[in-house]
Design a protein around this motif. Structure first.
Motif, PDB file in Angstrom:
ATOM      1  N   ALA A  35       0.811  -1.225   0.000  1.00 20.36           N
ATOM      2  CA  ALA A  35       0.000   0.000   0.000  1.00 20.36           C
ATOM      3  C   ALA A  35       0.842   1.271   0.000  1.00 20.36           C
ATOM      4  N   CYS A  36       2.133   1.148   0.206  1.00 25.92           N
ATOM      5  CA  CYS A  36       2.978   2.332   0.397  1.00 25.92           C
ATOM      6  C   CYS A  36       3.231   3.084  -0.910  1.00 25.92           C
ATOM      7  N   PRO A  37       2.875   4.382  -0.965  1.00 20.86           N
ATOM      8  CA  PRO A  37       3.124   5.154  -2.187  1.00 20.86           C
ATOM      9  C   PRO A  37       4.579   5.598  -2.337  1.00 20.86           C
ATOM     10  N   MET A  38       5.365   5.467  -1.274  1.00 18.58           N
ATOM     11  CA  MET A  38       6.738   5.970  -1.315  1.00 18.58           C
ATOM     12  C   MET A  38       7.709   4.984  -1.966  1.00 18.58           C
ATOM     13  N   THR A  39       7.282   3.737  -2.158  1.00 16.99           N
ATOM     14  CA  THR A  39       8.193   2.780  -2.805  1.00 16.99           C
ATOM     15  C   THR A  39       8.542   3.231  -4.220  1.00 16.99           C
ATOM     16  N   ALA A  40       7.646   4.022  -4.839  1.00 22.04           N
ATOM     17  CA  ALA A  40       7.922   4.532  -6.189  1.00 22.04           C
ATOM     18  C   ALA A  40       9.130   5.468  -6.183  1.00 22.04           C
ATOM     19  N   HIS A  41       9.498   5.950  -5.000  1.00 20.55           N
ATOM     20  CA  HIS A  41      10.621   6.871  -4.877  1.00 20.55           C
ATOM     21  C   HIS A  41      11.847   6.183  -4.263  1.00 20.55           C
ATOM     22  N   ALA A  42      11.797   4.865  -4.181  1.00 18.07           N
ATOM     23  CA  ALA A  42      12.911   4.089  -3.625  1.00 18.07           C
ATOM     24  C   ALA A  42      13.241   2.961  -4.604  1.00 18.07           C
ATOM     25  N   PRO A  43      14.097   3.223  -5.586  1.00 22.05           N
ATOM     26  CA  PRO A  43      14.379   2.238  -6.641  1.00 22.05           C
ATOM     27  C   PRO A  43      14.781   0.861  -6.119  1.00 22.05           C
ATOM     28  N   ALA A  44      15.433   0.795  -4.973  1.00 22.16           N
ATOM     29  CA  ALA A  44      15.892  -0.501  -4.460  1.00 22.16           C
ATOM     30  C   ALA A  44      14.738  -1.396  -4.021  1.00 22.16           C
ATOM     31  N   THR A  45      13.527  -0.827  -3.929  1.00 20.75           N
ATOM     32  CA  THR A  45      12.377  -1.653  -3.544  1.00 20.75           C
ATOM     33  C   THR A  45      11.665  -2.243  -4.767  1.00 20.75           C
ATOM     34  N   ALA A  46      12.069  -1.837  -5.964  1.00 14.65           N
ATOM     35  CA  ALA A  46      11.376  -2.289  -7.177  1.00 14.65           C
ATOM     36  C   ALA A  46      11.452  -3.805  -7.292  1.00 14.65           C
ATOM     37  N   GLY A  47      10.312  -4.445  -7.426  1.00 20.16           N
ATOM     38  CA  GLY A  47      10.260  -5.894  -7.604  1.00 20.16           C
ATOM     39  C   GLY A  47      10.503  -6.687  -6.333  1.00 20.16           C
ATOM     40  N   ALA A  48      10.683  -5.994  -5.216  1.00 20.33           N
ATOM     41  CA  ALA A  48      10.970  -6.713  -3.961  1.00 20.33           C
ATOM     42  C   ALA A  48       9.733  -7.462  -3.475  1.00 20.33           C
ATOM     43  N   ASP A  49       9.958  -8.573  -2.835  1.00 20.05           N
ATOM     44  CA  ASP A  49       8.877  -9.353  -2.235  1.00 20.05           C
ATOM     45  C   ASP A  49       8.388  -8.617  -0.980  1.00 20.05           C
ATOM     46  N   ALA A  50       7.075  -8.370  -0.915  1.00 18.18           N
ATOM     47  CA  ALA A  50       6.520  -7.564   0.172  1.00 18.18           C
ATOM     48  C   ALA A  50       6.781  -8.196   1.536  1.00 18.18           C
ATOM     49  N   ALA A  51       6.502  -9.478   1.661  1.00 20.52           N
ATOM     50  CA  ALA A  51       6.669 -10.149   2.955  1.00 20.52           C
ATOM     51  C   ALA A  51       8.140 -10.160   3.380  1.00 20.52           C
ATOM     52  N   ALA A  52       9.021 -10.410   2.420  1.00 18.33           N
ATOM     53  CA  ALA A  52      10.456 -10.442   2.740  1.00 18.33           C
ATOM     54  C   ALA A  52      10.951  -9.054   3.137  1.00 18.33           C
ATOM     55  N   THR A  53      10.388  -8.023   2.508  1.00 18.94           N
ATOM     56  CA  THR A  53      10.815  -6.662   2.835  1.00 18.94           C
ATOM     57  C   THR A  53      10.365  -6.285   4.243  1.00 18.94           C
ATOM     58  N   VAL A  54       9.141  -6.656   4.591  1.00 18.20           N
ATOM     59  CA  VAL A  54       8.680  -6.405   5.966  1.00 18.20           C
ATOM     60  C   VAL A  54       9.554  -7.181   6.955  1.00 18.20           C
TER      61      VAL A  54
END
Ligand code: SF4
Length: 139
Positions: A35-54
């Motif tokens: 749901a986070c709109p800020m991931t669009a401004h963090a290139p390193a999060t592109a394609g990351a698995d949501a559960a693994a990132t949490v």
């Protein structure tokens, strides 16, 4: 002070208590990340698995290094609150991100921000809330 606000007299104790509560309550479902709109401004999060990132953010909160996506997500947080609205378990992921950032910056896992970095984040957050005309005038 407004209704519902409270004075935090023991910040260290609050951090300890909240860290334990969040670690227990979070199911690592990843809804907050999705749901986070800020991931669009963090290139390193592109394609990351949501559960693994949490899970990575929880790792940072526990004093670890997390992974690249988790570190980037924590640093990109603009406190939009979208994560809190998305969390089905009342974890308060916005506070989770905040506490993870404190932990990471204190132990050197995350960089401390300079004024230039802060301004780019302010602009990214403003784009979420301002009209096109306001953006042209103010940004
Ligand atoms: S903080 Fe909430 S939304 Fe985010 S992974 Fe944990 S349970 Fe899911």
């Amino acid at each position: 002070m407004g209704p519902g606000e409270r004075v935090v007299e023991d910040w260290s104790s609050l951090r300890t208590t909240e860290r334990a509560r969040m670690t227990e309550a979070c199911t690592r479902c990843g809804a907050c990340f999705a749901a986070c709109p800020m991931t669009a401004h963090a290139p390193a999060t592109a394609g990351a698995d949501a559960a693994a990132t949490v899970a990575g953010v929880l790792g940072i909160l526990a004093g670890g290094a997390g992974d690249a996506a988790a570190r980037a997500w924590v640093m990109a947080c603009g406190r939009t609150g979208s994560c809190n609205a998305a969390c089905p378990h009342g974890v308060n992921p916005m506070l989770l991100m905040r506490l993870a950032k404190f932990e990471g910056q204190e132990n050197g896992t995350l960089p401390k921000r300079g004024a230039a970095d802060a301004m780019s984040r302010v602009k990214a957050f403003a784009r979420l809330t301002l009209t096109e005309e306001e953006q042209r005038s103010w940004l």
